[in-house]
Design an enzyme around this catalytic site. Structure first.
Site, PDB file in Angstrom:
ATOM      1  N   GLU A   1      67.154  29.102  81.855  1.00 38.51           N
ATOM      2  CA  GLU A   1      66.176  29.245  83.060  1.00 38.51           C
ATOM      3  C   GLU A   1      65.642  30.842  83.343  1.00 38.51           C
ATOM      4  O   GLU A   1      64.542  31.159  83.520  1.00 38.51           O
ATOM      5  CB  GLU A   1      66.496  28.597  84.159  1.00 38.51           C
ATOM      6  CG  GLU A   1      65.470  28.575  85.330  1.00 38.51           C
ATOM      7  CD  GLU A   1      66.225  28.540  86.909  1.00 38.51           C
ATOM      8  OE1 GLU A   1      65.954  29.477  87.492  1.00 38.51           O
ATOM      9  OE2 GLU A   1      67.201  27.658  86.864  1.00 38.51           O
ATOM     10  N   HIS A   2      66.845  31.700  83.457  1.00 35.00           N
ATOM     11  CA  HIS A   2      66.446  33.059  83.711  1.00 35.00           C
ATOM     12  C   HIS A   2      65.943  33.366  82.581  1.00 35.00           C
ATOM     13  O   HIS A   2      64.963  34.617  82.706  1.00 35.00           O
ATOM     14  CB  HIS A   2      67.725  33.732  84.026  1.00 35.00           C
ATOM     15  CG  HIS A   2      68.453  33.489  85.397  1.00 35.00           C
ATOM     16  ND1 HIS A   2      68.553  34.611  86.267  1.00 35.00           N
ATOM     17  CD2 HIS A   2      68.786  32.279  86.046  1.00 35.00           C
ATOM     18  CE1 HIS A   2      69.281  34.170  87.532  1.00 35.00           C
ATOM     19  NE2 HIS A   2      69.134  32.734  87.480  1.00 35.00           N
TER      20      HIS A   2
ATOM     21  N   GLU B   1      75.155  35.930  91.139  1.00 36.96           N
ATOM     22  CA  GLU B   1      74.888  34.853  91.733  1.00 36.96           C
ATOM     23  C   GLU B   1      75.919  33.670  91.916  1.00 36.96           C
ATOM     24  O   GLU B   1      76.098  33.076  93.067  1.00 36.96           O
ATOM     25  CB  GLU B   1      73.733  33.771  90.898  1.00 36.96           C
ATOM     26  CG  GLU B   1      72.939  32.781  91.452  1.00 36.96           C
ATOM     27  CD  GLU B   1      71.758  32.079  90.624  1.00 36.96           C
ATOM     28  OE1 GLU B   1      71.424  31.232  91.206  1.00 36.96           O
ATOM     29  OE2 GLU B   1      71.774  32.824  89.773  1.00 36.96           O
TER      30      GLU B   1
ATOM     31  N   HIS C   1      71.223  26.784  83.152  1.00 37.06           N
ATOM     32  CA  HIS C   1      70.703  27.893  84.262  1.00 37.06           C
ATOM     33  C   HIS C   1      70.491  29.173  83.392  1.00 37.06           C
ATOM     34  O   HIS C   1      69.514  29.987  84.020  1.00 37.06           O
ATOM     35  CB  HIS C   1      71.811  27.924  85.288  1.00 37.06           C
ATOM     36  CG  HIS C   1      71.474  28.967  86.228  1.00 37.06           C
ATOM     37  ND1 HIS C   1      72.274  30.015  86.414  1.00 37.06           N
ATOM     38  CD2 HIS C   1      70.791  29.092  87.105  1.00 37.06           C
ATOM     39  CE1 HIS C   1      72.103  30.895  87.312  1.00 37.06           C
ATOM     40  NE2 HIS C   1      70.893  30.086  87.947  1.00 37.06           N
TER      41      HIS C   1
END
Length: 458
Positions: free
Chosen positions: A77-78, A154, A74
């Site tokens: 991905e950022h 997040e 994840h």
């Protein structure tokens, strides 16, 4: 694996550079090619559309991370949106906004997807942007440090949402140390300690063409798209064969089981409950029967859970069942949100419903309604190019072939009462046999939870 050609109205043609597509007319046509570098390119031409959705699917997700690097997929991905050798983050955003398109990504347990949704005229830009992001990310140290705070926020947002937090707790309770049980976001500590060097290693090891699928749907031509992709990637990677569908590394039973009943105390107005039992992995041929069973149990407003818990008893505003299937494991779960003082009664009614389904299965009318619900949801859910692209990418990653709508509808129609009854006796989390349960609510200690919950767990 060589795909089996399904019946019309979708045709599936396997291309390896020399085969010419058959005339399509106004039909949607699915075509597949494998580039020399091992990248699979799968397209669905939808002549009546004026848009195109393109996605690069990576067969890597949170289950592929080392425990010490939880959240790496994840985090990466950022990072891919922070800049490449040719573009910075601002330039990426400006290019897609200039054409009124959408550019985004998501990370899941077993894959990551980067996608663009644009006018058909802007397909070259979408391909150029996606291939640049995915194959030439900079992953600069300064950007890793900047994005760290965003991801920690997040995680905090997830923890502030009772239903999201409940789902994470339930998976840990159900699966224990199985990699699927870990959070996609990682933990505060793992993200805080993530280094740019570790992310670059993860990027180098997993973001390889044989582990990827480029899927596209809309008013597109397969050969033209192949030309755009070859222009972007040719001569950058060695010849390779694609990676086959993930089968799972070992049996679920090899992993330690979860914690049974878990609680997160929170000063909120509702009690949130999720309980469940093991289900099916995605390669199990009974998965269509499980979909029918789930629809009848808690998949809609006519389902047993909704009718009994909400309509007849008024115990909860929201109640539903769900299923999840991965390469080597799966689960069946039931969720309800209710007033804290009614958690015991809600649990007892859910247990009665589950016991009835586990013992007797479904009647013919329920079976027909559930099949109709699945058929309608499947067809109506594929009315746009993004949904079609998603189906293409997932099918190629998960099964190595395209499963067209007609084939899926045929499999749903073939499900019988006896098959569902046999499956229900095994997978429905009946009283005393639930594998896992999680609660988020205003309780200081697990001893404050009602006895009905302990009875469900056995």
């Amino acid at each position: 694996m060589t795909p089996r050609p399904p019946a019309d109205p979708l045709s599936y043609q396997l291309h390896h550079g020399a085969v010419t597509p058959e005339p399509a007319g106004d039909r949607a046509v699915v075509e597949r090619s494998v580039l020399r570098c091992g990248l699979r390119v799968v397209t669905e031409r939808m002549p009546g559309m004026r848009s195109a959705a393109v996605g690069v699917w990576v067969g890597t997700g949170s289950r592929d991370e080392p425990v010490a690097r939880a959240g790496a997929a994840h985090y990466l991905e950022h990072m891919l949106f922070k800049g490449t050798g040719r573009r910075d983050a601002t330039g990426i955003a400006e290019e897609i906004d200039t054409v009124g398109g959408e550019l985004n990504a998501f990370t899941a347990k077993e894959h990551t997807c980067y996608y663009a949704h644009v006018r058909d005229h802007d397909l070259p830009l979408a391909v150029d942007l996606l291939t640049d992001l995915v194959f030439d990310a900079a992953c600069r140290d300064a950007d890793v440090d900047t994005e760290r705070g965003v991801i920690l926020d997040e995680i905090a947002m997830r923890d502030d949402d009772p239903e999201d937090l409940l789902h994470e707790m339930f998976l840990r309770s159900m699966l224990g140390d199985h990699p699927v049980g870990r959070s996609v976001l990682g933990t505060h500590d793992s993200v805080a300690g993530m280094s740019a060097a570790a992310l670059r290693v993860f990027y180098r090891d997993h973001y390889r063409p044989p582990n990827m699928v480029l899927a596209a749907a809309g008013n597109i031509d397969h050969e033209r798209l192949l030309g755009l992709v070859r222009e972007a990637l040719d001569d950058r990677f060695p010849d390779a064969e694609p990676v086959g569908p993930r089968q799972g590394s070992r049996d679920t039973n090899d992993y330690g089981c979860g914690d049974g009943l878990v609680l997160t105390g929170d000063d909120i107005e509702q009690a949130h409950l999720m309980l469940g039992a093991p289900g099916l992995d995605r390669h199990d041929e009974r998965r269509y029967a499980l979909g029918v069973l789930n629809a009848a149990l808690g998949g809609g407003t006519s389902s047993r859970l909704f009718q009994e818990v909400r309509e007849r008893r008024g115990l909860a505003y929201q109640v539903y069942s769900s299923i999840a299937s991965y390469a080597d494991t799966g689960h069946v779960a039931v969720y309800a949100g209710c007033q804290p003082g009614r958690l015991g009664e809600t649990t007892a009614v859910i247990s009665e419903v589950l016991a009835g389904v586990a013992e007797h299965g479904l009647d013919a009318a329920e079976l027909d309604r559930a099949k109709g619900q699945l058929r309608g949801g499947l067809v109506l859910g594929l009315e746009d190019t993004a949904a079609r692209m998603t189906r293409l990418g997932k099918n190629e990653l998960n099964y190595g072939r395209h499963i067209d709508v007609e084939e899926a509808l045929t499999r749903i129609d073939a499900v019988g009462v006896g098959e569902v009854a046999e499956l229900a006796g095994w997978v429905v989390p009946r009283p005393g046999a639930a594998r896992a349960a999680a609660v988020v609510g205003p309780y200081a200690h697990i001893d404050e939870l009602p006895d009905e919950l302990r009875e469900v767990m056995g």
